[in-house]
Motif scaffolding. Structure first.
Motif, PDB file in Angstrom:
ATOM      1  N   THR A 275      51.397 -18.913  17.776  1.00  0.00           N
ATOM      2  CA  THR A 275      50.999 -20.122  17.028  1.00  0.00           C
ATOM      3  C   THR A 275      51.133 -20.022  15.507  1.00  0.00           C
TER       4      THR A 275
ATOM      5  N   VAL B  37      41.723 -25.729  23.357  1.00  0.00           N
ATOM      6  CA  VAL B  37      42.436 -25.024  24.436  1.00  0.00           C
ATOM      7  C   VAL B  37      41.677 -25.193  25.758  1.00  0.00           C
TER       8      VAL B  37
ATOM      9  N   VAL C  48      50.330 -24.149  26.113  1.00  0.00           N
ATOM     10  CA  VAL C  48      48.954 -23.648  25.993  1.00  0.00           C
ATOM     11  C   VAL C  48      48.466 -23.068  27.322  1.00  0.00           C
TER      12      VAL C  48
ATOM     13  N   TYR D 142      50.586 -27.727  19.226  1.00  0.00           N
ATOM     14  CA  TYR D 142      50.461 -26.827  20.384  1.00  0.00           C
ATOM     15  C   TYR D 142      49.666 -27.490  21.500  1.00  0.00           C
ATOM     16  N   ILE D 143      48.558 -28.100  21.099  1.00  0.00           N
ATOM     17  CA  ILE D 143      47.673 -28.692  22.108  1.00  0.00           C
ATOM     18  C   ILE D 143      48.405 -29.801  22.872  1.00  0.00           C
TER      19      ILE D 143
END
Ligand SMILES: Cc1cc2nc3c(=O)[nH]c(=O)nc-3n(C[C@H](O)[C@H](O)[C@H](O)COP(=O)(O)OP(=O)(O)OC[C@H]3O[C@@H](n4cnc5c(N)ncnc54)[C@H](O)[C@@H]3O)c2cc1C
Length: 721
Positions: free
Chosen positions: A346, A366, A327, A320-321
């Motif tokens: 997520t 995040v 994000v 995800y990052i």
């Protein structure tokens, strides 16, 4: 010589330099404890440390491991206690067990990587009895674990403290018990409560205001969670195997727990005796992780595709990052509850629950993406609908729970729970830990309501959107947040008028991310019992799913008997002409128990007229709100509320004619006027009335793909041929 901790900073700490004051680096970790960088061998005169893993199944950013290692132990023994409370008294289904056992195995392997002599030592007895015995047998000096503010955990830890204190006196030497800060939330829930005037945190505004007064204690700003701690790169040895061996310890009396009552009895599945408590160190006397088979759970019942363990959690987080757009632009109300493989959010929640992912690592990673985007002139999604906002909601529920203890998870005695005379209310009994605790049973005051509840739970309501969501929950252990909104609204104030506590219990059993604070908090929210009060906002079991997924891909995956239906009828298959039903291989008939044959499946008709039940619920909610009763009101505790609401004293309340619930009154306002396909949580921006764009979509989102049919082998069993 390698240092004991991996520095998660660009500037590595010089060797052998004990850090006196915390320093901050970009991504984080101030080092709170001195780091000794001697040769990786046990300190000869350090304490023997017993490390108790609980909801912190990881080695990264672990306050308790960090503290334990700062003691420079001469022996370090990481344990997990196989607590009968969770095995027999809390509802846990096969999927969550699988997730937990995987997480433990990964942790054990991670410990072994740091020191080949290490592992997670699983001891098969309850903590309050086994820990004092281990302390005695292994001559432990310090017991270290992370704080936990769950009601059961607080009682359990208090008992451990007391027992270790008594043992200390008996042994004539000091045995220390060190509880470190909580690593499972952004902020210490007790601190949140303190800064909120001793009251439960009930809104996001209160939570943020309270957090803003909390000093993270690591040089960071008030209102910021503390930074991540470094990951150890080395671990001291445990004791040598002969000293570790419990089978030879004459004084070690293994206590096998009482199995009854066993709320999980129905779901073990294997026709054999449970073996997980046979030997305190496992069948091979090697402290191995328990297996599903030892628990008599059929592994085939643990079908979740979602994997446990720290490595999977870190892999997911990284994916995800690395996707900065996802994000930076993520807004919960714009993520689709109908997306699958991949889902639109997520799915890190089970990792947060078991601590396989540090909540603060998620937060700070995040924040780093946000910073990067800001520098590049891009805007980030606002709180509370963005990721940090989601984590703050989690803390809000932990703060509410910490203030109320056991009462938080039930209606009676709960000062924040508006009293609503639902059907199927919980039964209570007096208990040694407090008055009026749930006794695990409920009162079937209405047979029809009981039937609605059963059909909701089993995914055979005849509303395909609701059934698809409930089957996803049962077989995979997870459901999108807005899916949870739909089914919770439907069971309580927007359909069945059944107590939120019944729904919370089903979620407790089936969710792999079950977290009492979040589960109970959200059920109270959705049922308009606490946190939220706009009970006129009801989710339509037809329009809501249709808005997100007009073609019905999600329904086709989880309710495969409808897979051939035209999109026009996918949310209301009962409206399809009989000839088409036959052509598409599924008749809409019955109550869902008879599922038909391979050639011709059966799917039920809607179990009630939604508009009628919605109106009925609205009337009931209005009446309940008018009475202004809360769970701690004497009229609620004494049962006087039954007179106020003309509720049956006991037994089953049946309508004379058809055994239905007391007839819904016709309302003057039309259903359309009330039925809001989206619902609105204006307070928090969960949902908006806007058309839901799929803004925060993940890269390879396959929503709408043809490959979405679920092979539900063994799930939707076709009955008679
Ligand atoms: C009736 C009902 C019951 C629920 N029960 C649980 C539960 O037992 N355990 C649980 O963790 N969540 C629960 N939730 C909250 C929420 O649905 C899940 O946290 C979320 O769907 C998990 O998916 P995710 O990790 O993809 O979330 P994301 O959208 O990716 O959010 C990131 C993280 O924020 C946290 N989070 C997000 N939304 C919430 C929320 N509303 N409340 C608390 N934390 C939140 C979770 O830790 C989540 O992993 C419940 C919601 C409802 C409506």
């Amino acid at each position: 010589m390698p240092p004991k901790f991996k520095q998660n900073t660009s500037k590595a700490q010089p060797e052998a330099t004990p850090l006196k004051s915390p320093t901050r680096s970009k991504v984080g970790p101030p080092v709170k404890y001195s780091i000794q960088s001697n040769a990786p061998s046990n300190s000869s005169n350090g304490p023997r440390v017993l490390y108790w893993f609980r909801t912190d199944l990881r080695i990264h950013d672990s306050p308790a491991i960090h503290h334990a290692l700062s003691l420079e132990p001469s022996a370090f023994i990481p344990i997990w206690t196989w607590d009968p409370h969770y095995v027999y008294r809390a509802r846990v289904g096969p999927n969550r067990w699988k997730f937990l056992l995987e997480s433990q195995q990964v942790l054990s392997d991670r410990l072994k990587e740091l020191n080949p002599k290490q592992k997670l030592h699983v001891v098969r007895e309850g903590p309050t009895t086994v820990i004092p015995k281990l302390i005695r047998k292994w001559k432990i000096d310090v017991l270290v674990f992370e704080k936990d503010t769950d009601a059961y955990a607080k009682d359990r830890d208090k008992e451990v403290f007391e027992k270790v204190g008594a043992l200390s006196k008996e042994l004539g030497r000091e045995v220390k018990v060190v509880t470190t800060v909580m690593g499972r939330t952004l902020f210490d829930p007790d601190e949140l409560v303190k800064k909120n005037g001793g009251k439960p945190t009930m809104t996001m505004a209160q939570t943020v205001k309270a957090a803003e007064q909390i000093d993270p204690g690591d040089g960071g700003k008030k209102g910021e969670p503390r930074r991540c701690l470094p990951t150890p790169t080395w671990l001291p040895d445990p004791l040598d195997p002969t000293e570790m061996d419990l089978s030879s310890a004459a004084e070690f009396q293994h206590e096998v727990p009482d199995r009854k009552p066993d709320v999980n009895e129905g779901q073990r599945g294997l026709d054999k005796e449970e073996q997980h408590y046979e030997n305190v160190a496992g069948p091979n006397n090697d402290f191995a992780v328990v297996t599903l088979e030892e628990m008599a759970i059929d592994p085939k019942m643990a079908m979740t595709p979602h994997k446990g363990g720290e490595l999977e959690a870190l892999r997911l987080l990284k994916s995800y990052i690395d996707n900065e757009e996802y994000v930076g632009t993520f807004e919960k109300p714009k993520s689709s509850p109908a997306d699958f493989e991949p889902q639109s959010t997520t799915l890190l929640s089970p990792h947060h629950h078991f601590g396989t992912l540090s909540i603060r690592k998620f937060w700070w990673d995040v924040q780093e993406v946000f910073e990067k985007r800001k520098k590049a002139g891009k805007t980030n999604a606002p709180e509370p609908t963005n990721f940090p906002g989601q984590l703050l909601f989690r803390d809000m529920y932990f703060g509410a729970q910490a203030a109320l203890g056991w009462a938080f998870a039930q209606t009676q005695g709960n000062p924040i729970a508006r009293f609503i005379p639902w059907h199927l209310q919980s039964n209570y009994s007096d208990s040694p830990v407090g008055e009026h605790l749930l006794d695990g049973t409920y009162n079937v005051d209405d047979e029809k309501a009981e039937e609605y509840f059963r059909r909701w739970k089993e995914g055979r309501t005849g509303f395909p959107w609701i059934d698809a969501l409930m089957r996803q929950l049962k077989y995979e252990g997870w459901m999108h947040h807005l899916g949870r909104h739909s089914v919770a609204s439907f069971l309580t104030r927007g359909g069945c008028y059944v107590s939120w506590e019944r729904g919370a219990e089903v979620f407790e059993e089936w969710l792999i991310d079950h977290e009492t604070a979040c589960n109970v908090g959200n059920w109270m929210w959705l049922s308009c019992t606490a946190f939220f009060s706009q009970f006129t906002r009801v989710y339509s079991p037809i329009a809501f799913g249709k808005k997100w997924d007009p073609e019905g891909h999600f329904v086709r995956k989880y309710v495969p008997e409808l897979k051939n239906f035209d999109s026009k009828y996918i949310y209301e298959p009962n409206k399809a002409p009989i000839a088409d039903q036959k052509r598409w291989g599924c008749q809409i008939t019955g109550d869902g128990i008879d599922t038909g044959t391979e050639e011709m499946a059966k799917y039920p008709k809607p179990m009630f007229d939604f508009s009628e039940m919605r109106s009925f619920c609205l009337d009931k909610m209005k009446e309940a709100y008018g009475a202004h009763l809360y769970g701690d009101d004497p009229k609620v505790l004494s049962g006087e509320w039954k007179k106020i609401f003309e509720y049956p004293e006991g037994g089953v309340k049946k309508d004379e004619a058809a055994g239905t619930m007391s007839k819904p009154k016709k309302r003057t306002r039309s259903v359309e006027e009330h039925t809001d396909a989206y619902g609105t949580d204006a307070d928090v921006g969960y949902l908006t009335d806007e058309e839901p764009p799929h803004k925060a979509k993940r890269g390879n989102n396959t929503k709408g793909s043809k490959g979405g049919q679920l092979k539900l082998d063994g799930i939707v069993t076709r009955g008679k041929k």
